[in-house]
Design a protein around this motif. Structure first.
Motif, PDB file in Angstrom:
ATOM      1  N   GLY A   1      36.162 105.939  27.618  1.00  0.00           N
ATOM      2  CA  GLY A   1      37.031 105.402  26.579  1.00  0.00           C
ATOM      3  C   GLY A   1      38.367 104.920  27.071  1.00  0.00           C
ATOM      4  N   ASN A   2      38.597 104.991  28.360  1.00  0.00           N
ATOM      5  CA  ASN A   2      39.905 104.602  28.891  1.00  0.00           C
ATOM      6  C   ASN A   2      39.904 103.216  29.497  1.00  0.00           C
ATOM      7  OD1 ASN A   2      41.406 106.893  28.283  1.00  0.00           O
ATOM      8  ND2 ASN A   2      40.790 107.948  30.137  1.00  0.00           N
ATOM      9  N   PHE A   3      41.080 102.603  29.434  1.00  0.00           N
ATOM     10  CA  PHE A   3      41.338 101.437  30.251  1.00  0.00           C
ATOM     11  C   PHE A   3      41.678 101.941  31.652  1.00  0.00           C
ATOM     12  CE2 PHE A   3      41.415  98.032  27.171  1.00  0.00           C
ATOM     13  CZ  PHE A   3      41.619  98.703  25.990  1.00  0.00           C
ATOM     14  N   MET A   4      41.114 101.264  32.627  1.00  0.00           N
ATOM     15  CA  MET A   4      41.354 101.639  34.012  1.00  0.00           C
ATOM     16  C   MET A   4      42.192 100.564  34.677  1.00  0.00           C
ATOM     17  SD  MET A   4      39.703 104.485  34.119  1.00  0.00           S
ATOM     18  CE  MET A   4      39.677 104.843  35.883  1.00  0.00           C
ATOM     19  N   ALA A   5      43.007 100.962  35.616  1.00  0.00           N
ATOM     20  CA  ALA A   5      43.910 100.008  36.246  1.00  0.00           C
ATOM     21  C   ALA A   5      44.086 100.307  37.716  1.00  0.00           C
ATOM     22  CB  ALA A   5      45.276 100.043  35.555  1.00  0.00           C
ATOM     23  N   TRP A   6      44.572  99.291  38.396  1.00  0.00           N
ATOM     24  CA  TRP A   6      45.002  99.431  39.781  1.00  0.00           C
ATOM     25  C   TRP A   6      46.492  99.130  39.862  1.00  0.00           C
ATOM     26  CZ3 TRP A   6      41.884 101.369  43.451  1.00  0.00           C
ATOM     27  CH2 TRP A   6      40.500 101.321  43.233  1.00  0.00           C
ATOM     28  N   PHE A   7      47.192  99.966  40.579  1.00  0.00           N
ATOM     29  CA  PHE A   7      48.588  99.751  40.930  1.00  0.00           C
ATOM     30  C   PHE A   7      48.683  99.811  42.454  1.00  0.00           C
ATOM     31  CE2 PHE A   7      51.125 100.153  36.988  1.00  0.00           C
ATOM     32  CZ  PHE A   7      50.145 100.548  36.101  1.00  0.00           C
ATOM     33  N   ARG A   8      49.808  99.357  42.973  1.00  0.00           N
ATOM     34  CA  ARG A   8      50.017  99.485  44.410  1.00  0.00           C
ATOM     35  C   ARG A   8      51.489  99.724  44.685  1.00  0.00           C
ATOM     36  NH1 ARG A   8      48.842  93.240  46.479  1.00  0.00           N
ATOM     37  NH2 ARG A   8      50.717  92.283  45.549  1.00  0.00           N
ATOM     38  N   GLN A   9      51.747 100.360  45.815  1.00  0.00           N
ATOM     39  CA  GLN A   9      53.123 100.631  46.219  1.00  0.00           C
ATOM     40  C   GLN A   9      53.268 100.316  47.697  1.00  0.00           C
ATOM     41  OE1 GLN A   9      54.600 104.595  45.412  1.00  0.00           O
ATOM     42  NE2 GLN A   9      56.702 103.836  45.403  1.00  0.00           N
ATOM     43  N   ALA A  10      54.067  99.309  47.970  1.00  0.00           N
ATOM     44  CA  ALA A  10      54.358  98.925  49.345  1.00  0.00           C
ATOM     45  C   ALA A  10      55.511  99.785  49.874  1.00  0.00           C
ATOM     46  CB  ALA A  10      54.729  97.451  49.403  1.00  0.00           C
ATOM     47  N   PRO A  11      55.623  99.897  51.174  1.00  0.00           N
ATOM     48  CA  PRO A  11      56.701 100.714  51.752  1.00  0.00           C
ATOM     49  C   PRO A  11      58.065 100.250  51.266  1.00  0.00           C
ATOM     50  CG  PRO A  11      55.113 100.116  53.438  1.00  0.00           C
ATOM     51  CD  PRO A  11      54.726  99.362  52.209  1.00  0.00           C
ATOM     52  N   GLY A  12      58.848 101.194  50.762  1.00  0.00           N
ATOM     53  CA  GLY A  12      60.199 100.892  50.327  1.00  0.00           C
ATOM     54  C   GLY A  12      60.302 100.174  48.998  1.00  0.00           C
ATOM     55  N   LYS A  13      59.184 100.035  48.294  1.00  0.00           N
ATOM     56  CA  LYS A  13      59.195  99.315  47.028  1.00  0.00           C
ATOM     57  C   LYS A  13      58.679 100.189  45.900  1.00  0.00           C
ATOM     58  CE  LYS A  13      58.727  94.664  48.941  1.00  0.00           C
ATOM     59  NZ  LYS A  13      57.988  93.374  48.852  1.00  0.00           N
ATOM     60  N   GLU A  14      58.960  99.731  44.674  1.00  0.00           N
ATOM     61  CA  GLU A  14      58.450 100.415  43.502  1.00  0.00           C
ATOM     62  C   GLU A  14      56.947 100.174  43.375  1.00  0.00           C
ATOM     63  OE1 GLU A  14      61.984 102.001  42.515  1.00  0.00           O
ATOM     64  OE2 GLU A  14      60.330 102.118  41.071  1.00  0.00           O
ATOM     65  N   ARG A  15      56.287 101.107  42.720  1.00  0.00           N
ATOM     66  CA  ARG A  15      54.884 100.904  42.433  1.00  0.00           C
ATOM     67  C   ARG A  15      54.740  99.766  41.430  1.00  0.00           C
ATOM     68  NH1 ARG A  15      51.300 106.177  41.976  1.00  0.00           N
ATOM     69  NH2 ARG A  15      52.736 106.678  40.271  1.00  0.00           N
ATOM     70  N   GLU A  16      53.787  98.884  41.658  1.00  0.00           N
ATOM     71  CA  GLU A  16      53.629  97.728  40.795  1.00  0.00           C
ATOM     72  C   GLU A  16      52.203  97.608  40.276  1.00  0.00           C
ATOM     73  OE1 GLU A  16      54.390  94.058  42.848  1.00  0.00           O
ATOM     74  OE2 GLU A  16      52.751  94.337  44.258  1.00  0.00           O
ATOM     75  N   PHE A  17      52.090  97.004  39.123  1.00  0.00           N
ATOM     76  CA  PHE A  17      50.810  96.784  38.482  1.00  0.00           C
ATOM     77  C   PHE A  17      50.020  95.718  39.224  1.00  0.00           C
ATOM     78  CE2 PHE A  17      47.809  96.235  35.133  1.00  0.00           C
ATOM     79  CZ  PHE A  17      47.651  94.881  34.914  1.00  0.00           C
ATOM     80  N   VAL A  18      48.729  95.959  39.401  1.00  0.00           N
ATOM     81  CA  VAL A  18      47.844  94.968  40.008  1.00  0.00           C
ATOM     82  C   VAL A  18      46.896  94.393  38.957  1.00  0.00           C
ATOM     83  CG1 VAL A  18      46.025  94.566  41.720  1.00  0.00           C
ATOM     84  CG2 VAL A  18      47.959  96.080  42.262  1.00  0.00           C
ATOM     85  N   ALA A  19      46.147  95.277  38.271  1.00  0.00           N
ATOM     86  CA  ALA A  19      45.183  94.785  37.287  1.00  0.00           C
ATOM     87  C   ALA A  19      44.718  95.926  36.410  1.00  0.00           C
ATOM     88  CB  ALA A  19      43.985  94.176  37.988  1.00  0.00           C
ATOM     89  N   THR A  20      44.280  95.569  35.224  1.00  0.00           N
ATOM     90  CA  THR A  20      43.640  96.529  34.359  1.00  0.00           C
ATOM     91  C   THR A  20      42.334  95.948  33.855  1.00  0.00           C
ATOM     92  OG1 THR A  20      43.921  97.969  32.435  1.00  0.00           O
ATOM     93  CG2 THR A  20      44.805  95.758  32.253  1.00  0.00           C
ATOM     94  N   ILE A  21      41.399  96.815  33.558  1.00  0.00           N
ATOM     95  CA  ILE A  21      40.090  96.381  33.095  1.00  0.00           C
ATOM     96  C   ILE A  21      39.714  97.200  31.875  1.00  0.00           C
ATOM     97  CG2 ILE A  21      38.899  97.934  34.713  1.00  0.00           C
ATOM     98  CD1 ILE A  21      36.742  95.685  34.938  1.00  0.00           C
ATOM     99  N   GLY A  22      39.173  96.506  30.893  1.00  0.00           N
ATOM    100  CA  GLY A  22      38.843  97.138  29.639  1.00  0.00           C
ATOM    101  C   GLY A  22      37.653  98.076  29.741  1.00  0.00           C
ATOM    102  N   GLN A  23      37.396  98.746  28.615  1.00  0.00           N
ATOM    103  CA  GLN A  23      36.388  99.800  28.601  1.00  0.00           C
ATOM    104  C   GLN A  23      34.981  99.292  28.887  1.00  0.00           C
ATOM    105  OE1 GLN A  23      37.712 100.513  24.766  1.00  0.00           O
ATOM    106  NE2 GLN A  23      38.907 102.348  25.221  1.00  0.00           N
ATOM    107  N   SER A  24      34.702  98.060  28.462  1.00  0.00           N
ATOM    108  CA  SER A  24      33.377  97.501  28.715  1.00  0.00           C
ATOM    109  C   SER A  24      33.341  96.650  29.971  1.00  0.00           C
ATOM    110  CB  SER A  24      32.947  96.651  27.522  1.00  0.00           C
ATOM    111  OG  SER A  24      33.812  95.541  27.397  1.00  0.00           O
ATOM    112  N   GLY A  25      34.488  96.455  30.577  1.00  0.00           N
ATOM    113  CA  GLY A  25      34.561  95.616  31.764  1.00  0.00           C
ATOM    114  C   GLY A  25      34.727  94.150  31.469  1.00  0.00           C
ATOM    115  N   GLY A  26      34.745  93.794  30.177  1.00  0.00           N
ATOM    116  CA  GLY A  26      34.816  92.396  29.820  1.00  0.00           C
ATOM    117  C   GLY A  26      36.215  91.813  29.815  1.00  0.00           C
ATOM    118  N   SER A  27      37.205  92.646  29.738  1.00  0.00           N
ATOM    119  CA  SER A  27      38.585  92.167  29.684  1.00  0.00           C
ATOM    120  C   SER A  27      39.340  92.650  30.900  1.00  0.00           C
ATOM    121  CB  SER A  27      39.268  92.707  28.426  1.00  0.00           C
ATOM    122  OG  SER A  27      38.608  92.265  27.271  1.00  0.00           O
ATOM    123  N   THR A  28      39.903  91.712  31.616  1.00  0.00           N
ATOM    124  CA  THR A  28      40.726  92.080  32.759  1.00  0.00           C
ATOM    125  C   THR A  28      42.043  91.332  32.682  1.00  0.00           C
ATOM    126  OG1 THR A  28      39.795  90.341  34.160  1.00  0.00           O
ATOM    127  CG2 THR A  28      38.725  92.494  34.250  1.00  0.00           C
TER     128      THR A  28
END
Length: 122
Positions: A31-58
């Motif tokens: 039931g959750n939206f899943m996401a990817w974030f990333r954090q480069a050295p010396g930087k804030e963590r940033e959003f990469v992508a999210t994908i909906g519960q059925s995989g149809g929405s990114t």
């Protein structure tokens, strides 16, 4: 015990590809939206992508559009991040996360993995 476990990181040359996986247990997936974030050295963590519960929405950050693709396999409680045409600026620790809503905001995510390192050499 809720867990998100990432895998698939590593060292790759510029222009190369990697596929990251994130497998969830407990309440972190259903039931959750899943996401990817990333954090480069010396930087804030940033959003990469999210994908909906059925995989149809990114939804993804402009910096990765056209290069990264996202999918999920609900039978395996796993999401994937396929990264193509990698650049040195993609070097970061990549985290998967889960939320009850679609969001690019770190604070909206309830569950986090431990991260996997991606290093792109020039």
């Amino acid at each position: 015990q809720v867990q998100l476990v990432e895998s698939g990181g590593g060292l790759v040359q510029t222009g190369g590809s990697l596929r990251l996986s994130c497998t969830a247990s407990g309440d972190a997936y259903s039931g959750n939206f899943m996401a990817w974030f990333r954090q480069a050295p010396g930087k804030e963590r940033e959003f990469v992508a999210t994908i909906g519960q059925s995989g149809g929405s990114t939804y993804s950050a402009d910096s990765v559009k056209g290069r990264f693709t996202f999918s999920r396999d609900n039978a395996k409680h796993t999401i994937y991040l396929r990264m193509n045409s990698l650049k040195p600026e993609d070097t970061a620790v990549y985290y998967c996360a889960a939320s009850r809503k679609v969001s690019g905001i770190e604070g909206d995510y309830d569950y986090w993995g431990q991260g996997t390192q991606v290093t792109v050499s020039s």
